[in-house]
Scaffold this active site. Structure first.
Site, PDB file in Angstrom:
ATOM      1  N   ARG A  93       6.421  -7.405  12.436  1.00 36.24           N
ATOM      2  CA  ARG A  93       6.366  -6.367  12.928  1.00 36.24           C
ATOM      3  C   ARG A  93       7.139  -6.267  14.288  1.00 36.24           C
ATOM      4  NH1 ARG A  93       1.987  -2.846  13.723  1.00 36.24           N
ATOM      5  NH2 ARG A  93       0.462  -4.250  12.450  1.00 36.24           N
TER       6      ARG A  93
ATOM      7  N   ASN B 194       6.591 -12.630   3.923  1.00 37.06           N
ATOM      8  CA  ASN B 194       5.519 -12.039   4.463  1.00 37.06           C
ATOM      9  C   ASN B 194       4.707 -12.426   5.650  1.00 37.06           C
ATOM     10  OD1 ASN B 194       3.258 -10.253   4.690  1.00 37.06           O
ATOM     11  ND2 ASN B 194       2.171 -11.170   2.774  1.00 37.06           N
TER      12      ASN B 194
ATOM     13  N   ASN C  65       7.077  -5.704   3.884  1.00 39.32           N
ATOM     14  CA  ASN C  65       6.818  -7.228   3.908  1.00 39.32           C
ATOM     15  C   ASN C  65       6.519  -7.856   2.221  1.00 39.32           C
ATOM     16  OD1 ASN C  65       6.565  -9.150   5.979  1.00 39.32           O
ATOM     17  ND2 ASN C  65       4.701  -8.244   6.771  1.00 39.32           N
TER      18      ASN C  65
ATOM     19  N   ARG D 143      -9.533 -13.983  15.317  1.00 38.75           N
ATOM     20  CA  ARG D 143      -9.372 -13.403  16.689  1.00 38.75           C
ATOM     21  C   ARG D 143     -10.004 -14.264  18.038  1.00 38.75           C
ATOM     22  NH1 ARG D 143      -6.280  -9.027  15.573  1.00 38.75           N
ATOM     23  NH2 ARG D 143      -6.552  -7.580  16.931  1.00 38.75           N
TER      24      ARG D 143
ATOM     25  N   ASP E  70       0.361   0.795  12.340  1.00 39.42           N
ATOM     26  CA  ASP E  70       0.029   0.319  10.980  1.00 39.42           C
ATOM     27  C   ASP E  70       0.334   1.374  10.173  1.00 39.42           C
ATOM     28  OD1 ASP E  70      -0.943  -2.122  12.295  1.00 39.42           O
ATOM     29  OD2 ASP E  70      -3.074  -1.337  12.507  1.00 39.42           O
ATOM     30  N   ASP E  71       0.345   0.816   8.844  1.00 44.10           N
ATOM     31  CA  ASP E  71       0.685   1.851   7.689  1.00 44.10           C
ATOM     32  C   ASP E  71      -0.253   2.727   7.520  1.00 44.10           C
ATOM     33  OD1 ASP E  71      -0.904  -0.017   6.804  1.00 44.10           O
ATOM     34  OD2 ASP E  71       0.418  -0.566   5.084  1.00 44.10           O
ATOM     35  N   ASP E  72      -1.506   2.602   7.950  1.00 45.60           N
ATOM     36  CA  ASP E  72      -2.773   3.446   7.631  1.00 45.60           C
ATOM     37  C   ASP E  72      -3.157   4.153   8.898  1.00 45.60           C
ATOM     38  OD1 ASP E  72      -3.635   1.326   9.062  1.00 45.60           O
ATOM     39  OD2 ASP E  72      -5.418   0.786   7.560  1.00 45.60           O
TER      40      ASP E  72
ATOM     41  N   ARG F 143       0.850  -1.159   0.019  1.00 47.98           N
ATOM     42  CA  ARG F 143       0.114   0.034   0.174  1.00 47.98           C
ATOM     43  C   ARG F 143       1.038   1.322   0.056  1.00 47.98           C
ATOM     44  NH1 ARG F 143      -4.916  -0.505   4.271  1.00 47.98           N
ATOM     45  NH2 ARG F 143      -3.203  -0.953   5.493  1.00 47.98           N
TER      46      ARG F 143
ATOM     47  N   ASP G  42      -0.754  -8.795  17.444  1.00 47.07           N
ATOM     48  CA  ASP G  42      -0.998  -7.798  18.229  1.00 47.07           C
ATOM     49  C   ASP G  42      -1.521  -8.591  19.650  1.00 47.07           C
ATOM     50  OD1 ASP G  42      -3.281  -8.372  17.181  1.00 47.07           O
ATOM     51  OD2 ASP G  42      -3.755  -6.464  16.642  1.00 47.07           O
TER      52      ASP G  42
END
Ligand SMILES: *[C@@H]1O[C@H](CO)[C@@H](O)[C@H](O)[C@H]1NC(C)=O
Ligand SMILES: *[C@@H]1O[C@H](CO)[C@@H](O)[C@H](O)[C@H]1NC(C)=O
Ligand SMILES: *[C@@H]1O[C@H](CO)[C@@H](O)[C@H](O)[C@H]1NC(C)=O
Length: 938
Positions: free
Chosen positions: A746, A741, A715, A895, A762-764, A690, A852
């Site tokens: 992280r 990947n 990644n 999750r 996070d990248d966003d 992204r 996480d």
């Protein structure tokens, strides 16, 4: 936002102008029509008024009339002309008005812009001022520090083989202690503790008819190969390991040389002396006898009646006579797998109280077996008969206990059903094990406490059998109660606090045993069980951990620091031929608040406590949160100076607020303050295909105070597009190629993470600068926890009543802070790869999810504390960004599964609830006008 307002403002003006214009035109038309009409009417009236006179003329003076008409016509024409010129004039004026209005607009806009610019420049100036001041302080400190950092002496290792000394007389060697029998000159503080292993195949030390277990031989060689202390160079070695191994009667030989093997002890002392580096007296040699299969008391000791010189003995069975405290080492038998995950072996920790309060399975065997029995003379056998009476009493009492009036259940098996395996026979007057490993395990899993008898004779300090029972009990979470515990010593007891794991009782306490056990509340039961599992997993569970522990204990004795923890080399995605294009990005309108000085990158000090850490915090490192096998650059649990120290001699690096006077927002933003010296943080960004989202995120970090560097973990297997324009942000930017990947990346302990504080995002994620800095400041007060923004919690599934659910709904309690936007200590990156069972990381890879959650489990497990959530966030996700992968339903389902799987691996649920959220102190506080809040908005 600001732009939007501006845009709509503009529209609004246009609209106003438009409306006005229409009105004016209408007015003008009305006026014109009105004027014409009035003029006409006027004329008409004038005509009418003069009609009496004209009337006579009208019939008479026709030409006059036509002249009058002609006059009117020209008049109207005139009027039209006038109208035309008036309206032209009006249009002209209107046009001018509009122009002026536009000009006014653009001027006000300019003024606003300049004002904003001024504020911005003022902030920038302030920031620069602070930066200069801070730089001056740093410079002053550098000058005052009259000594450079202490230079490390060269690695001091001996460069010779041990010289040949005369052998020490056997009597003297029984008094060996480290100061008298160990050659410290071979092991300097800076040597790194090199360990040499004699190849057991090349240098056999067992007598004919005896053999080292083949499995053990290969396994030991293999797992020691992973130990970083191992050296192939005997000249530099500090200690020399000799694998004596488990003395097993070689059954093939037995048939031929029955007489022979009975006469010979297992260990060949001549072979020992022939070892090439024995040096005559075997100093700095460590004789390893690690039992694995034969758990009987008698076979555990191979060293009695053998001259071992000044060598350190390591085994599970020791008599008081043979054992030299502080010199020899008691170990647990190596019953586990060679290495790897051992959590599957362990039982669940809950419920605290199990089916049986206390259990025991064993059989008293008064069956003399060979070696030990021979050594024991008449006086000990007299004693043992006395003990046997006591044992009889004890057994009687225990049997009575089962008939007590409480509902407590006991399981006692004093005679094995079915009869015990011959392999597990006991020594003279000792309890043998009943049943098989799995049948014993089944009962231990059902027992809250398990009874273990101290060695049958008082001359023994430890037996393999005892250690094996401890091993099995801890594995199954049954808390060992050792009757005769005042007589014994357990494995590695110079570093392990066994009192937190086992209950040691003199035999006479048997009558109070039931009472005692009943008083222990659930919390302590769970504490002991958890501690037992920690010790078991870390030091006893596998052959690898046993051997690493032996080496670490010996090293710890000498206070030689462990070797530094491994880091992962950060390889850039760029190379000589492929370079990034860096561009200056525009001003970020968000940053109109001065949040701190802009400094050049300043790395956190590292490895400051090499020689004092194990002295001051050794207990905690061995028994609680630490890793005694490796040295880390800094720990979250490093101690703090008292707050007066920084004004009284230890002020270097501290940046007290208002130079110690304190202060509100203005002073606060100028200095970092807090209880720790100044520091910075590193942003770690995980990204996958992204690119634009990533670039925007990076660009937003421009001008962020206390930012050391940004590490992007790339990644994707594809390198970044060549035409990407990487924003220049005023801090180094590293784009690190990931091997594959994986979300586990992280938390890679990369070698270019130069600060203790890591901001994982996070990248966003879209965090404002004030939020980041507030998070950083809060983290500095909770260095051992995850401190961040998105809170989540684990909820009990009330439908199934047997599992956990992951929940992200609004809630007043939380137990996780997601690492998509959180600060955490670099140390946990190491632990994530080193301490978490592989199964957890595999699950993360399987689902591409949950890393996480895994980190939250790990940190809560280590600290027994919940995470810290900071302030309500103003911004988090970027609104226009493409959906992140964390939104859909399967994501949630996974999750749920992760939480349940992880708690199975840990054996319990480490997450803890909290209702606490950190807000800045003056948030929502009314303060005088001349004071500033800590942050403008938060
Ligand atoms: C440099 O990196 C690019 C992209 O990853 C690769 O195509 C190229 O072969 C690399 N060049 C060298 C010299 O390694
Ligand atoms: C402490 O240990 C680290 C890692 O081995 C080393 O890099 C550092 O120089 C050592 N510092 C001192 C003062 O010995
Ligand atoms: C969150 O709340 C909504 C509405 O109260 C509920 O339908 C949903 O099941 C909840 N989600 C979870 C994961 O509990």
């Amino acid at each position: 936002m600001v732009n939007n307002i501006e845009v709509s403002n503009h529209n609004f003006c246009q609209w106003l102008v438009h409306i006005k214009l229409r009105k004016i035109v209408l007015l003008v038309i009305i006026i014109l029509v009105g004027v014409t009409f009035l003029t006409y009417m006027n004329l008409w009236y004038v005509e009418k008024d003069s009609g009496i006179t004209h009337g006579a003329h009208s019939h008479l003076d026709l030409p006059d009339e036509s002249i009058a008409f002609n006059n009117y016509g020209s008049h109207v024409k005139d009027l039209y002309r006038i109208k035309g010129s008036v309206s032209a004039e009006l249009r002209d004026m209107e046009f001018k008005r509009q122009k002026l209005q536009l000009e006014i607009q653009s001027y006000t806009k300019n003024i606003d812009q300049l004002k904003a610019e001024m504020v911005h420049q003022q902030t920038e100036l302030n920031r620069l001022k602070i930066s200069v001041e801070q730089a001056q302080v740093a410079q002053r400190e550098a000058l005052q520090q009259n000594t450079p950092e202490l230079a490390l002496p060269h690695r001091l290792v001996p460069n010779n083989l041990p010289e040949i000394n005369l052998p020490v007389p056997a009597l003297k060697s029984t008094h060996c202690r480290m100061f008298s029998c160990f050659d410290h000159s071979r092991c300097s503080l800076t040597s790194g503790f090199p360990v040499y292993l004699y190849d057991p195949d090349q240098y056999p030390v067992m007598n004919e008819g005896w053999d080292v277990d083949g499995f053990l031989k290969t396994t030991l060689k293999q797992v020691l190969g992973y130990n970083p202390h191992l050296t192939g160079n005997p000249k530099e070695a500090c200690v020399f390991l000799v694998l004596v191994g488990e003395a097993l009667k070689d059954t093939d030989d037995v048939s031929e040389n029955v007489g022979n093997h009975l006469n010979l002890p297992p260990l060949d002392s001549k072979a020992l002396k022939r070892l090439p580096f024995w040096g005559g007296d075997g100093r700095n040699h460590v004789l390893l006898n690690l039992p694995r299969r034969d758990l009987s008391a008698s076979a555990g000791d191979v060293f009695t009646s053998i001259d071992t010189g000044r060598a350190i003995l390591v085994q599970s069975t020791f008599s008081h006579m043979l054992f030299r405290p502080g010199f020899d080492l008691i170990v647990s038998p190596v019953l586990g797998p060679p290495g790897g995950d051992v959590w599957q072996e362990c039982s669940r920790m809950l419920p605290a109280r199990r089916n049986y309060l206390l259990s025991f399975q064993g059989e008293m065997k008064v069956q003399p077996t060979m070696s030990l029995e021979k050594i024991r003379d008449a006086e000990t056998s007299e004693k043992s008969i006395k003990y046997s009476d006591l044992d009889k009493f004890i057994v009687g009492h225990l049997k009575d206990m089962t008939k007590g009036t409480t509902s407590d259940k006991f399981y006692f098996e004093f005679e094995c059903v079915p009869a015990s395996d011959d392999n597990f026979h006991a020594g003279p007057q000792d309890w043998s094990l009943c049943g098989t490993d799995s049948s014993r395990r089944a009962f231990l899993k059902e027992s809250t406490f398990t009874l273990i008898f101290g060695p049958g004779t008082s001359d023994l300090v430890s037996t393999t059998l005892l250690q094996a029972r401890i091993y099995e009990a801890l594995r199954s979470g049954a808390i060992p109660v050792i009757l005769g515990g005042d007589q014994v010593r357990l494995a590695y007891d110079e570093v392990i606090q066994w009192r937190r794991v086992c209950i040691f009782l003199p035999r006479a306490r048997v009558t109070e045993l039931h009472f005692l056990l009943r008083t222990i509340p659930d919390t302590d039961i769970l504490l002991m069980r958890r501690q037992g599992r920690l010790i078991w997993e870390r030091y006893l569970g596998s052959v690898q951990s046993s051997l690493d522990t032996v080496v670490a204990v010996l090293r710890d004795r000498l206070n030689i620091p462990p070797l530094p923890a491994d880091t992962v080399a950060a390889t850039s995605v760029f190379n000589e031929t492929f370079q990034p294009i860096q561009v200056i990005v525009g001003l970020d309108t968000e940053q109109d608040e001065s949040l701190g000085p802009l400094e050049p990158p300043y790395d956190s000090p590292a490895f400051r406590r090499n020689y004092s850490l194990m002295l001051t915090q050794g207990h905690e490192i061995w028994n609680d949160w630490g890793d005694p096998f490796r040295l880390y650059p800094a720990l979250p649990m490093d101690p703090l100076l008292s707050s007066d120290a920084k004004f009284d001699g230890s002020g270097r690096g501290f940046r007290p607020i208002g130079q110690g006077q304190g202060g509100a927002g203005k002073e606060f933003s100028e200095s970092l303050g807090g209880n720790n010296p100044r520091e910075q943080f590193t942003v770690v960004l995980l990204t996958y295909e992204r690119e634009q989202v990533l670039l925007d995120s990076i660009a937003r970090l421009r001008g962020l105070p206390y930012l050391n560097s940004v590490v992007v973990i790339w990644n994707s297997p594809k390198p970044p597009s060549a035409e990407l324009r990487w924003p220049e942000i005023g801090a180094p930017l590293h784009i690190v190629k990931a091997a594959r990947n994986s979300l586990n990346n992280r938390f890679l302990p990369l070698d270019n993470l130069q600060t203790e504080a890591i901001l994982s995002v996070d990248d966003d994620a879209h965090l404002r600068h004030d939020e980041i800095l507030f998070g950083f400041r809060v983290w500095r007060e909770h260095r051992d926890r995850i401190v961040g923004f998105p809170g989540r919690y684990h909820a009990w599934d009330i439908n199934t009543q047997n599992s956990w659910l992951y929940n992200s709904n609004y809630s007043c309690e939380l137990s996780m802070v997601l690492t998509g936007a959180a600060f955490l200590h670099r140390h946990y990156f190491h632990l994530y790869w080193k301490w978490l069972p592989q199964a957890v990381r595999d699950k993360v890879d399987e689902y591409m999810n949950c890393e996480d959650i895994a980190m939250n489990f790990l940190v809560s497990h280590v600290t027994r504390q919940p995470p810290v959530k900071v302030t309500s966030r103003w911004t988090f996700r970027c609104p226009g960004c493409p959906q992140s992968l964390s939104e859909d339903d399967t994501h949630f389902q996974e999750r749920h599964k992760c939480i349940n799987f992880f708690s199975k691996v840990f054996g319990y649920m480490p997450l803890m609830n909290t209702q606490y959220r950190a807000d800045s102190i003056l948030f929502k506080t009314r303060i005088p006008h001349d004071k500033q809040k800590c942050f403008r908005f938060i």
